[in-house]
Design a protein around this motif. Sequence first.
Motif, PDB file in Angstrom:
ATOM      1  N   VAL A 113      53.101  44.443  58.144  1.00 33.53           N
ATOM      2  CA  VAL A 113      53.921  44.540  56.938  1.00 33.53           C
ATOM      3  C   VAL A 113      53.239  43.751  55.831  1.00 33.53           C
ATOM      4  N   ARG A 114      53.018  44.410  54.706  1.00 36.19           N
ATOM      5  CA  ARG A 114      52.316  43.774  53.595  1.00 36.19           C
ATOM      6  C   ARG A 114      53.273  43.541  52.435  1.00 36.19           C
ATOM      7  N   LEU A 115      53.181  42.391  51.837  1.00 34.66           N
ATOM      8  CA  LEU A 115      54.011  42.035  50.697  1.00 34.66           C
ATOM      9  C   LEU A 115      53.128  41.892  49.463  1.00 34.66           C
ATOM     10  N   ARG A 116      53.618  42.420  48.354  1.00 38.95           N
ATOM     11  CA  ARG A 116      52.859  42.292  47.097  1.00 38.95           C
ATOM     12  C   ARG A 116      53.382  41.095  46.316  1.00 38.95           C
ATOM     13  N   MET A 117      52.442  40.272  45.876  1.00 37.46           N
ATOM     14  CA  MET A 117      52.808  39.037  45.177  1.00 37.46           C
ATOM     15  C   MET A 117      51.883  38.817  43.991  1.00 37.46           C
ATOM     16  N   ARG A 118      52.399  38.052  43.034  1.00 39.19           N
ATOM     17  CA  ARG A 118      51.576  37.607  41.912  1.00 39.19           C
ATOM     18  C   ARG A 118      51.638  36.095  41.848  1.00 39.19           C
ATOM     19  N   VAL A 119      50.501  35.492  41.651  1.00 43.88           N
ATOM     20  CA  VAL A 119      50.414  34.038  41.482  1.00 43.88           C
ATOM     21  C   VAL A 119      50.364  33.773  39.990  1.00 43.88           C
ATOM     22  N   LEU A 120      51.446  33.196  39.462  1.00 43.27           N
ATOM     23  CA  LEU A 120      51.633  33.110  38.015  1.00 43.27           C
ATOM     24  C   LEU A 120      51.134  31.799  37.411  1.00 43.27           C
ATOM     25  N   ASP A 121      50.689  30.876  38.238  1.00 44.49           N
ATOM     26  CA  ASP A 121      50.200  29.576  37.770  1.00 44.49           C
ATOM     27  C   ASP A 121      48.672  29.557  37.909  1.00 44.49           C
ATOM     28  N   PRO A 122      47.944  29.307  36.808  1.00 40.36           N
ATOM     29  CA  PRO A 122      46.475  29.279  36.903  1.00 40.36           C
ATOM     30  C   PRO A 122      45.961  28.290  37.941  1.00 40.36           C
ATOM     31  N   ALA A 123      46.640  27.153  38.080  1.00 39.95           N
ATOM     32  CA  ALA A 123      46.182  26.151  39.059  1.00 39.95           C
ATOM     33  C   ALA A 123      46.349  26.676  40.479  1.00 39.95           C
ATOM     34  N   LEU A 124      47.442  27.410  40.739  1.00 36.01           N
ATOM     35  CA  LEU A 124      47.629  28.005  42.067  1.00 36.01           C
ATOM     36  C   LEU A 124      46.647  29.151  42.304  1.00 36.01           C
ATOM     37  N   ARG A 125      46.347  29.888  41.242  1.00 33.68           N
ATOM     38  CA  ARG A 125      45.371  30.974  41.400  1.00 33.68           C
ATOM     39  C   ARG A 125      44.009  30.438  41.804  1.00 33.68           C
ATOM     40  N   ALA A 126      43.674  29.257  41.306  1.00 34.43           N
ATOM     41  CA  ALA A 126      42.378  28.661  41.655  1.00 34.43           C
ATOM     42  C   ALA A 126      42.272  28.408  43.158  1.00 34.43           C
ATOM     43  N   ARG A 127      43.409  28.238  43.832  1.00 37.15           N
ATOM     44  CA  ARG A 127      43.397  27.980  45.277  1.00 37.15           C
ATOM     45  C   ARG A 127      43.154  29.242  46.099  1.00 37.15           C
ATOM     46  N   VAL A 128      43.301  30.410  45.457  1.00 37.63           N
ATOM     47  CA  VAL A 128      43.069  31.665  46.171  1.00 37.63           C
ATOM     48  C   VAL A 128      41.958  32.454  45.482  1.00 37.63           C
ATOM     49  N   GLY A 129      40.944  31.738  45.065  1.00 37.80           N
ATOM     50  CA  GLY A 129      39.762  32.381  44.486  1.00 37.80           C
ATOM     51  C   GLY A 129      39.994  32.996  43.128  1.00 37.80           C
ATOM     52  N   LEU A 164      42.478  34.821  42.236  1.00 36.13           N
ATOM     53  CA  LEU A 164      43.207  36.090  42.312  1.00 36.13           C
ATOM     54  C   LEU A 164      44.660  35.903  41.892  1.00 36.13           C
ATOM     55  N   GLY A 165      45.160  36.864  41.118  1.00 35.24           N
ATOM     56  CA  GLY A 165      46.532  36.750  40.643  1.00 35.24           C
ATOM     57  C   GLY A 165      47.481  37.791  41.191  1.00 35.24           C
ATOM     58  N   ASP A 166      46.967  38.911  41.697  1.00 31.53           N
ATOM     59  CA  ASP A 166      47.807  39.999  42.208  1.00 31.53           C
ATOM     60  C   ASP A 166      47.289  40.359  43.586  1.00 31.53           C
ATOM     61  N   LEU A 167      48.074  40.041  44.620  1.00 34.61           N
ATOM     62  CA  LEU A 167      47.607  40.208  45.993  1.00 34.61           C
ATOM     63  C   LEU A 167      48.631  40.980  46.815  1.00 34.61           C
ATOM     64  N   THR A 168      48.123  41.740  47.765  1.00 37.49           N
ATOM     65  CA  THR A 168      48.975  42.359  48.775  1.00 37.49           C
ATOM     66  C   THR A 168      48.513  41.823  50.123  1.00 37.49           C
ATOM     67  N   VAL A 169      49.411  41.095  50.802  1.00 37.02           N
ATOM     68  CA  VAL A 169      49.016  40.290  51.957  1.00 37.02           C
ATOM     69  C   VAL A 169      49.925  40.592  53.140  1.00 37.02           C
ATOM     70  N   PRO A 170      49.370  40.756  54.354  1.00 28.10           N
ATOM     71  CA  PRO A 170      50.232  40.866  55.538  1.00 28.10           C
ATOM     72  C   PRO A 170      51.131  39.646  55.652  1.00 28.10           C
ATOM     73  N   VAL A 171      52.406  39.884  55.942  1.00 21.98           N
ATOM     74  CA  VAL A 171      53.361  38.785  55.920  1.00 21.98           C
ATOM     75  C   VAL A 171      52.993  37.673  56.888  1.00 21.98           C
ATOM     76  N   ASN A 172      52.386  38.038  58.020  1.00 23.21           N
ATOM     77  CA  ASN A 172      52.040  37.003  58.995  1.00 23.21           C
ATOM     78  C   ASN A 172      50.807  36.200  58.600  1.00 23.21           C
ATOM     79  N   GLU A 173      50.179  36.550  57.466  1.00 21.88           N
ATOM     80  CA  GLU A 173      49.028  35.782  56.988  1.00 21.88           C
ATOM     81  C   GLU A 173      49.348  34.955  55.744  1.00 21.88           C
TER      82      GLU A 173
END
Length: 390
Positions: free
Chosen positions: A210-226, A228-237
């Motif tokens: 199951v994949r969830l679509r998310m957006r990381v709206l804080d530039p500082a948080l985006r820096a922690r995920v390379g 990226l601001g718009d991601l679709t991620v398996p829920v268990n990950e």
Amino acid sequence: MKLPNEVHALLRRRFDNRHREWFNAPDTGEDWPLTIPLGVPTEQAAKTRLDAALAWVRAWQTWRGAGMLQWTERQWRTLGTQRVPESLRLGGVRDVAAWLDEVERWDRARGRQAGMVRRWPVLTGRLGRFFDVLADYADPDFERLIATLDWLERHPDSGLYLRQLPIAGLDTKWIEARKGVLADMLCHITNRADIPGDFHALCGLRRPPVRLRMRVLDPALRARVGGLGDLTVPVNELDQLDLAPRHVVIVENLQTGLAFGDLPGTVLFMALGYGVDLLARVSWVRGAHSFYWGDIDTHGFAILSLLRAQLPAVRSLFMNESTLLAHRALWASEPTQHAAHELPHLDPVEQALYHILKQHVLGSAVRLEQERISWDIAWPALNDALAKVD
């Protein structure tokens, strides 16, 4: 006086309504033989409509088709002895099918039914609901159906993905389009009626993540995920992401989610529908202040209640009577309301509005979709709501 075309129409209605039942037990029961009275007129009626009566007799004299036509003689005082069609007797479903040019479909379905029952006797008397499948599948599709049922029966706990099934000619698009047929038939074959709605469990297959679509709206948080601001991620990950947001916002509408600008310390999830409860599996979601913004309708509140069962502190946004009334001109009608009379995890104000919607106090099945709320109103109000919990 029933003409052949009127009998045809009658048989079409009856076949459409009863053929699945007939297919389970053909040519038995109270329906057979089927006798259709043809409406022999009285002498007075025949005299009154003499041209129509003559045309009716001629139509049946030239008729050639399935069934046995019964004729009778009438001794009429003025018109004399007249031989007229009295009734049509049909011995079984195939006679009806012949009237409707359905013999080819009927015979194909019956032949396939016989083969399936020989392979799986438990299907005896249970295939009527699948008549269209048996009658209309092309030979390669039907052979693929049988091969798939056979393999799934013999490998009830394979743990494979659909793509991995070792069945000749099978592809995931084919099986995805026929999940309902496969699941229903397999329920009967394996006596697993306890899980008819769970295709993967019934077939012993591995579910796609199951994949969830998310957006990381804080530039500082985006820096922690390379970055990226718009991601679709398996829920268990999701737990593996190095995120610890202060706020998590969940919105029902995808376009609403895409419209969000940057917000400090915020992660957004969008378009989850009734899958919102999956978020409770994610530790950093459970540690954040959570907000839900859905449509103001019964399903919107049902989703909120479901989410709050897992995240009790979640706050609703814009899902209140004042917002609803302020947008009266933009109301729509909810096609089908949620069935529950009460939702256990709404607060009293939300529950009161849910009752108003359910009881049609403001109109029939009123709804306000979230995207109808002006962005000029929603965006500042949303920023204020998040700022108040910092």
